[in-house]
Design an enzyme around this catalytic site. Structure first.
Site, PDB file in Angstrom:
ATOM      1  N   PHE A 253      -9.443  72.111  33.997  1.00 41.59           N
ATOM      2  CA  PHE A 253      -8.516  71.408  34.505  1.00 41.59           C
ATOM      3  C   PHE A 253      -6.891  71.843  33.820  1.00 41.59           C
ATOM      4  CE2 PHE A 253     -11.792  68.797  35.993  1.00 41.59           C
ATOM      5  CZ  PHE A 253     -11.508  68.976  37.329  1.00 41.59           C
ATOM      6  N   CYS A 264      -5.820  59.640  46.122  1.00 43.46           N
ATOM      7  CA  CYS A 264      -6.248  58.630  44.916  1.00 43.46           C
ATOM      8  C   CYS A 264      -5.381  59.034  43.780  1.00 43.46           C
ATOM      9  CB  CYS A 264      -7.712  59.001  44.721  1.00 43.46           C
ATOM     10  SG  CYS A 264      -8.798  58.607  45.988  1.00 43.46           S
TER      11      CYS A 264
END
Length: 439
Positions: A253, A264
Site C-alpha cells: 500500500f 467504505c
C-alpha cells in the site's frame, strides 16, 4: 448452525454465501425484493469475483436461501446484522438508521439464548447501546460485535480465509457463551490457526475504524511523498521500494497514484473523525483531515497533468480514460477517483471516452453525460492522450507497441495515474509516459 444474515448488500451477500459454504444453514434477509430475487437465482447485483459460484453452490446444497420476510430469521441461533452505515446527509457522521431498523425488525423473532452479531462498521459505543436495548426487549439474548475486514475483489477469500477474527464480547457471564457460539460459526477458520482477538465492545468497534484510518494514512503518506518527489525530480516508486524494505514500514500500500475511494474507506474515516469529535477527543485524529485533503489533491493533480499536456486548455481534446471503478476487480464507482477525474476532464471541455471492464453501467448512472465504450481498443482510437485511472489487469498487460499499432492513437502520450506500467517499455515503444511522483 442455523444462521440469519440481515442485509444482503455487498457485505451480507458475501457473508451469507460463505457461511453456507462452511456448512451452516443460512437465510439471508433483505427488504429489496429485486435483490432477493437475483440472489435466489444465484446472481449478484454487483461484481465480485467468485461470489456467483459460491452462491450457486450454497443454493444447490439447500443450505442457503434468501427472503424478504424477516420472520424467516426465527429459529436461527446466530443473527448477523450486515446492513449499510452510509454517511449522514447532514454531516460526516454515520447514518445508523439502517442498523437500528434491522435490530428493531428482528427483535420479535429472537429467543433467549440467541446471539445477535453486528458486522456493520459503526461508531464506537453502538454495541453497548444496542446490547442494552435488546436485552430490555428480549431478556436472555446476547449481543457481540464481529467487524468485517473485506477487500472488494477479494471478499470471498477474506471471508472464508480471514487474516484475523475479532470478537467484541459482552461484559459479564454471557461473554463465554457468546464466544463459544462465535467459535462454532468460525470453527473451520479457527482450526486453520487464524488469529482470534476476543475483546470488549469498544475495542472491537475501534479495530475497524483504526485499521481504515491507518490504511488511508499510509496511502496518503506516499502520495504526499509523490508531491515532494515531483518538486525535486525524484522517483516515488523507487523511494517506496527503499523505505518498504524496512520491516517497520513494509511495502504494501505504499503505491503513489490518484488515491483511494470506494463506498467504505472515505466515509468510514470521516465517521471516525466525527465520532472522535463527539467524544471530545477530536484532536487525536485531526490528522485524518489532512489525510483526506492529500487524497483529494491527487485527483486534481491528474487533471492538472492533462491540462499541462494540452497547453492549458482541454477544449476539444480527445482523451481516452482507462478505468471508472475505484479499484480493479469491482464494479463499484462510489467516490471513485477515476470517475471524478473523468467528470472533471469532461467539464473542462475534453472529448472524453471512458472504458472499464465492469463499471460502465454503474458509472453511466452517476455520470450519464460521459461517453462510454466497452472495448479498450475502440476507446483508444484517435485519442490524443490516454489516462490510466484504474489498474485493471488488462490495462497493466497492454503491450505498448501493439496498442499503438492497433488503435492509431493520434498522439502517443499516456498518463499513468496508478504508476502500474513500466515507463521504459512504453517510452521504448514510442510513447511519452508520465506517472505521478516520477521524473
Amino acid at each position: 448452525m442455523r444462521i440469519s444474515v440481515i442485509g444482503c448488500g455487498y457485505l451480507g451477500a458475501v457473508h451469507a454465501a460463505a457461511m453456507a459454504d462452511l456448512g451452516h444453514d443460512v437465510v439471508g434477509i433483505d427488504v429489496d425484493a429485486g435483490k432477493v430475487a437475483l440472489l435466489s437465482e444465484g446472481r449478484t447485483p454487483f461484481y465480485e469475483p467468485g461470489l456467483d459460484e459460491l452462491l450457486r453452490s450454497g443454493l444447490a446444497s439447500g443450505r442457503l436461501r434468501f427472503s424478504t420476510d424477516i420472520g424467516e430469521a426465527a429459529g436461527a441461533e446466530v443473527h448477523f446484522i450486515a446492513v449499510g452505515t452510509p454517511q449522514s446527509a447532514n454531516d460526516n457522521s454515520a447514518d445508523m438508521s439502517y442498523v437500528d431498523s434491522a435490530v428493531e425488525a428482528l427483535i420479535p423473532h429472537l429467543s433467549p439464548g440467541n446471539l445477535l452479531v453486528g458486522k456493520s462498521t459503526v461508531p464506537v459505543g453502538t454495541a453497548e447501546r444496542l446490547s442494552s436495548w435488546v436485552s430490555e426487549r428480549v431478556p436472555g439474548v446476547m449481543l457481540a460485535w464481529n467487524p468485517e475486514f473485506l477487500r472488494e475483489g477479494f471478499a470471498v477469500q477474506d471471508t472464508l480465509s480471514p487474516d484475523r477474527i475479532v470478537y467484541g464480547l459482552p461484559a459479564g457471564g454471557n461473554s463465554d457463551t457468546a464466544e463459544r457460539l462465535l467459535d462454532a460459526v468460525y470453527a473451520e477458520a479457527l482450526a486453520a490457526a487464524t488469529p482470534k482477538v476476543a475483546t470488549d465492545f469498544a475495542t472491537a468497534e475501534l479495530v475497524k475504524a483504526a485499521a481504515n484510518a491507518f490504511l488511508a494514512t499510509k496511502i496518503s503518506f506516499i502520495n504526499a511523498m509523490a508531491e515532494v518527489s515531483e518538486a525535486v525530480g525524484a522517483d516515488v516508486t523507487r523511494l517506496a521500494d527503499a523505505i518498504g524494505y524496512d520491516a517497520r514500514i513494509g511495502r504494501r500500500f505504499l503505491n503513489a497514484g490518484v488515491g483511494f475511494g470506494g463506498g467504505c474507506l472515505p466515509k468510514d474515516i470521516r465517521a471516525f473523525a466525527a465520532r472522535a469529535e463527539e467524544l471530545g477527543v477530536g484532536e487525536s485524529v485531526a490528522f485524518l483531515r489532512e489525510v483526506e485533503a492529500i487524497n483529494l489533491r491527487r485527483r486534481a493533480r491528474v487533471v492538472q497533468l492533462v491540462e499541462e499536456h494540452c497547453e492549458g486548455s482541454l477544449a476539444g481534446r480527445r482523451i481516452a480514460v482507462l478505468g471508472a471503478t475505484f479499484k480493479p476487480d469491482s464494479d463499484d464507482v462510489r467516490d471513485s477517483p477515476a470517475l471524478d477525474v473523468a467528470a472533471a476532464l469532461r467539464a473542462g471541455g475534453a472529448e472524453l471516452t471512458v472504458t472499464d471492464p465492469q463499471g460502465i453501467e454503474n458509472a453511466r448512472r452517476r455520470h450519464p453525460e460521459l461517453h462510454y465504450e466497452a472495448d479498450t481498443d475502440t476507446a483508444l482510437v484517435g485519442a490524443e492522450i490516454v489516462v490510466l485511472l484504474t489498474e485493471w489487469k488488462e490495462y497493466r498487460r497492454l503491450e505498448p507497441a501493439q496498442t499503438l499499432r492497433r488503435t492509431g492513437v493520434d498522439r502517443p502520450l499516456i498518463i499513468d495515474a496508478r504508476n502500474c506500467l513500466d515507463p521504459e517499455a512504453w517510452r521504448a515503444a514510442g510513447w511519452q509516459y508520465r506517472g505521478l511522483g516520477r521524473s
